[in-house]
Scaffold this motif. Structure first.
Motif, PDB file in Angstrom:
ATOM      1  N   PHE A 191       0.839  -1.244   0.146  1.00  9.79           N
ATOM      2  CA  PHE A 191      -0.024  -0.162   0.095  1.00  9.79           C
ATOM      3  C   PHE A 191       0.936   1.057  -0.158  1.00  9.79           C
ATOM      4  O   PHE A 191       1.845   1.236   0.592  1.00  9.79           O
ATOM      5  CB  PHE A 191      -1.123  -0.206   1.044  1.00  9.79           C
ATOM      6  CG  PHE A 191      -0.570  -0.128   2.497  1.00  9.79           C
ATOM      7  CD1 PHE A 191      -0.296   0.920   3.406  1.00  9.79           C
ATOM      8  CD2 PHE A 191      -0.310  -1.658   3.048  1.00  9.79           C
ATOM      9  CE1 PHE A 191      -0.023   0.859   4.582  1.00  9.79           C
ATOM     10  CE2 PHE A 191       0.068  -1.708   4.281  1.00  9.79           C
ATOM     11  CZ  PHE A 191       0.355  -0.648   5.143  1.00  9.79           C
ATOM     12  N   VAL A 192       0.542   2.176  -0.708  1.00 10.25           N
ATOM     13  CA  VAL A 192       1.175   3.507  -1.003  1.00 10.25           C
ATOM     14  C   VAL A 192       0.611   4.530  -0.308  1.00 10.25           C
ATOM     15  O   VAL A 192      -0.901   4.697  -0.443  1.00 10.25           O
ATOM     16  CB  VAL A 192       1.475   3.801  -2.526  1.00 10.25           C
ATOM     17  CG1 VAL A 192       2.322   2.273  -3.007  1.00 10.25           C
ATOM     18  CG2 VAL A 192       0.079   3.820  -3.124  1.00 10.25           C
ATOM     19  N   LEU A 203       7.568   9.223  -1.403  1.00 13.13           N
ATOM     20  CA  LEU A 203       6.063   8.654  -1.136  1.00 13.13           C
ATOM     21  C   LEU A 203       6.655   7.560  -0.082  1.00 13.13           C
ATOM     22  O   LEU A 203       7.787   7.046   0.344  1.00 13.13           O
ATOM     23  CB  LEU A 203       5.520   7.969  -2.101  1.00 13.13           C
ATOM     24  CG  LEU A 203       6.198   6.531  -2.781  1.00 13.13           C
ATOM     25  CD1 LEU A 203       5.169   5.761  -3.473  1.00 13.13           C
ATOM     26  CD2 LEU A 203       7.531   6.637  -3.556  1.00 13.13           C
ATOM     27  N   HIS A 204       5.365   7.124   0.480  1.00 13.27           N
ATOM     28  CA  HIS A 204       5.426   5.836   1.423  1.00 13.27           C
ATOM     29  C   HIS A 204       4.969   4.562   1.129  1.00 13.27           C
ATOM     30  O   HIS A 204       4.030   4.456  -0.037  1.00 13.27           O
ATOM     31  CB  HIS A 204       4.421   6.101   2.609  1.00 13.27           C
ATOM     32  CG  HIS A 204       5.375   7.097   3.970  1.00 13.27           C
ATOM     33  ND1 HIS A 204       6.293   6.659   4.506  1.00 13.27           N
ATOM     34  CD2 HIS A 204       4.931   8.280   4.173  1.00 13.27           C
ATOM     35  CE1 HIS A 204       6.541   7.573   5.405  1.00 13.27           C
ATOM     36  NE2 HIS A 204       5.752   8.789   5.088  1.00 13.27           N
ATOM     37  N   VAL A 205       5.865   3.298   1.045  1.00 15.24           N
ATOM     38  CA  VAL A 205       5.037   2.243   0.805  1.00 15.24           C
ATOM     39  C   VAL A 205       5.386   1.017   1.924  1.00 15.24           C
ATOM     40  O   VAL A 205       6.459   1.127   2.239  1.00 15.24           O
ATOM     41  CB  VAL A 205       5.860   1.573  -0.471  1.00 15.24           C
ATOM     42  CG1 VAL A 205       5.269   0.352  -1.072  1.00 15.24           C
ATOM     43  CG2 VAL A 205       6.111   2.648  -1.566  1.00 15.24           C
ATOM     44  N   ARG A 206       4.397   0.468   2.078  1.00 10.61           N
ATOM     45  CA  ARG A 206       4.457  -0.917   3.001  1.00 10.61           C
ATOM     46  C   ARG A 206       4.137  -2.049   2.178  1.00 10.61           C
ATOM     47  O   ARG A 206       3.032  -1.861   1.596  1.00 10.61           O
ATOM     48  CB  ARG A 206       3.506  -0.641   4.085  1.00 10.61           C
ATOM     49  CG  ARG A 206       3.888   0.929   4.913  1.00 10.61           C
ATOM     50  CD  ARG A 206       5.194   0.934   5.666  1.00 10.61           C
ATOM     51  NE  ARG A 206       5.457   1.811   6.685  1.00 10.61           N
ATOM     52  CZ  ARG A 206       6.156   2.920   6.159  1.00 10.61           C
ATOM     53  NH1 ARG A 206       6.485   3.052   5.041  1.00 10.61           N
ATOM     54  NH2 ARG A 206       6.335   4.122   6.893  1.00 10.61           N
ATOM     55  N   ALA A 207       4.788  -3.001   2.455  1.00 14.90           N
ATOM     56  CA  ALA A 207       4.424  -4.332   1.552  1.00 14.90           C
ATOM     57  C   ALA A 207       4.546  -5.571   2.561  1.00 14.90           C
ATOM     58  O   ALA A 207       5.471  -5.582   3.432  1.00 14.90           O
ATOM     59  CB  ALA A 207       5.578  -4.388   0.569  1.00 14.90           C
ATOM     60  N   LEU A 208       3.712  -6.487   2.132  1.00 11.35           N
ATOM     61  CA  LEU A 208       3.622  -7.608   3.078  1.00 11.35           C
ATOM     62  C   LEU A 208       4.234  -8.790   2.159  1.00 11.35           C
ATOM     63  O   LEU A 208       4.363  -8.805   0.940  1.00 11.35           O
ATOM     64  CB  LEU A 208       2.070  -8.183   3.079  1.00 11.35           C
ATOM     65  CG  LEU A 208       1.450  -7.337   4.273  1.00 11.35           C
ATOM     66  CD1 LEU A 208       0.945  -5.938   3.652  1.00 11.35           C
ATOM     67  CD2 LEU A 208       0.181  -8.122   4.874  1.00 11.35           C
ATOM     68  N   SER A 209       4.855  -9.755   3.137  1.00 10.28           N
ATOM     69  CA  SER A 209       5.468 -11.025   2.348  1.00 10.28           C
ATOM     70  C   SER A 209       5.318 -12.076   3.184  1.00 10.28           C
ATOM     71  O   SER A 209       5.677 -12.073   4.572  1.00 10.28           O
ATOM     72  CB  SER A 209       6.990 -10.808   2.445  1.00 10.28           C
ATOM     73  OG  SER A 209       7.721 -11.980   1.965  1.00 10.28           O
TER      74      SER A 209
END
Length: 399
Positions: free
Chosen positions: A282-283, A304-310
């Motif tokens: 999500f950004v 920008l901000h980015v959060r990612a799931l793994s």
């Protein structure tokens, strides 16, 4: 009842970027594990310590996170003009499963140093002092990665002053080039970078709603959503997501439906057997925030901000392959990533993640109505943590 002694397998435990894993030379594996199949999967699971219902990996080399439950197999390249073949296995923590569907961009950093240190590169080719480009064939996805490894006195240089957010200590800088990084999946777009043919789509997700998304095959298949559309600011740290089972379930539902829409799986039920891909991230536009270490990052320092799931959890920093997807999408006007970064044409982007910031460059162009990216570049570091042999019970293949 007789008990056979454990077998010893030469191995190297390495950090690459913000991940770490167990590296093997193909020829050092037991014969049954030198080819794809149940024996190889069983061996890697036993090495890591999976499946572990306690979620700790106490009886293995894994660290019970998606960043540390990894194995790599290196062999002399079968591809013309390449030095080594690199095969990556993401080992599930609590289920008996190894996912071979994608690459690990972080561990890609360690492949070059491993190749040099383990004799895959003729020493006559190495500079006494300088940088050597190891040409890597990423066998999971059929892509080329060039690993620019610093060499000092004819050996891999590991120490240095390059700092990577998410890694405690500085090390030598390694520049990675991901060549033609767009994945060639089997989506509606016939293997195009954007599998539906669109820069954004409306994705219906039961129990969540209809979300605007960017679905891209570059570096690793990724589904991007706007943070505000799912109730977040984009500045969240791990506990805000990983401590919320309902949130994790929502993200997995988004991921599963995105995978179907991208043509990666035929039914959402198949997502359980394809945990490594696609990623969901999500950004959000830039904003001041504090990292997981307490460091303050100003909005002016990022695009920008980015959060990612793994593997079902919010990543503590950023996966290298997902960073390629971020850089590529940021370079293409109209994607959610590009819009979060302020729009317009760009060849590089610096984004905020839970541990700090990361800069990734990518140059994209529209050719014959299709977006293409020829190269994505980022800097990481790698280091040998331990080398010798791992031990596993001789009956590892019996489960």
């Amino acid at each position: 009842m007789t008990h056979a002694p454990q077998i010893k397998i030469p191995a190297t435990y390495m950090r690459g970027g913000t991940s770490k894993g167990v590296f093997f030379r193909l020829e050092d594996l037991p014969e049954a594990a030198r080819v794809p199949g149940p024996a190889r999967d069983a061996l890697l699971m036993r090495v890591i310590g999976s499946p572990d219902p306690y979620g700790k990996h106490t009886d293995g080399m894994g660290g019970a996170t998606s960043s540390t439950s990894k194995c790599v197999i290196i062999s002399k390249s079968t591809q013309p003009g390449h030095d080594v073949d690199y095969l990556y296995g993401q080992v599930s923590i609590d289920t008996a499963f190894v996912d071979w569907s994608g690459n690990c961009g972080n561990l890609s950093t360690a492949v070059g140093p491993f190749a040099i240190a383990n004799g895959f590169i003729d020493k006559a080719r190495l500079p006494e002092n300088g940088v050597f480009p190891v040409k890597v064939w990423q066998a999971n996805i059929g892509k080329t990665i060039i690993c620019h490894v610093p060499v000092t006195n004819g050996e891999v240089q590991e120490t240095g002053d390059f700092e990577l957010d998410g890694v405690t200590f500085p090390a030598a800088e390694i520049v990675l080039e991901f060549i033609d990084p767009a994945d060639e999946g089997e989506g509606e777009g016939g293997g195009a970078m954007f599998p539906t043919g669109n820069l954004t789509d409306r994705l219906e997700v039961p129990g969540v709603g209809t979300l605007e998304v960017t679905m891209i095959n570059a570096g690793i298949p990724t589904v991007f959503v706007n943070a505000k559309d799912i109730g977040y600011t984009g500045t969240e740290l791990q506990d805000a997501i990983n401590g919320d089972p309902a949130a994790l379930a929502r993200f997995e539902t988004i991921r599963a439906h995105g995978a179907v829409r991208m043509g990666l799986i035929k039914d959402v039920a198949d997502a359980a057997k394809r945990q490594h891909t696609p990623k969901v991230a999500f950004v959000a536009p830039p904003a001041d925030y504090a990292t997981s270490s307490g460091k303050r990052i100003a909005a002016a320092d990022i695009d920008l901000h980015v959060r990612a799931l793994s593997m079902g959890k919010l990543h503590h920093a950023m996966m290298g392959t997902c960073a390629v997807a971020i850089g590529t999408a940021a370079a293409i006007p109209g994607t959610l990533v590009n819009r979060a970064a302020g729009g317009g044409a760009r060849t590089a982007v610096r984004f905020g993640h839970p541990s700090g910031t990361l800069r990734v460059g990518a140059e994209a162009a529209s050719e014959n109505g299709q977006w293409v990216v020829r190269k994505a570049i980022m800097s990481r570091s790698a280091r040998v943590l331990m080398e010798g042999a791992v031990r596993v019970p001789a009956d590892f293949h019996a489960g």
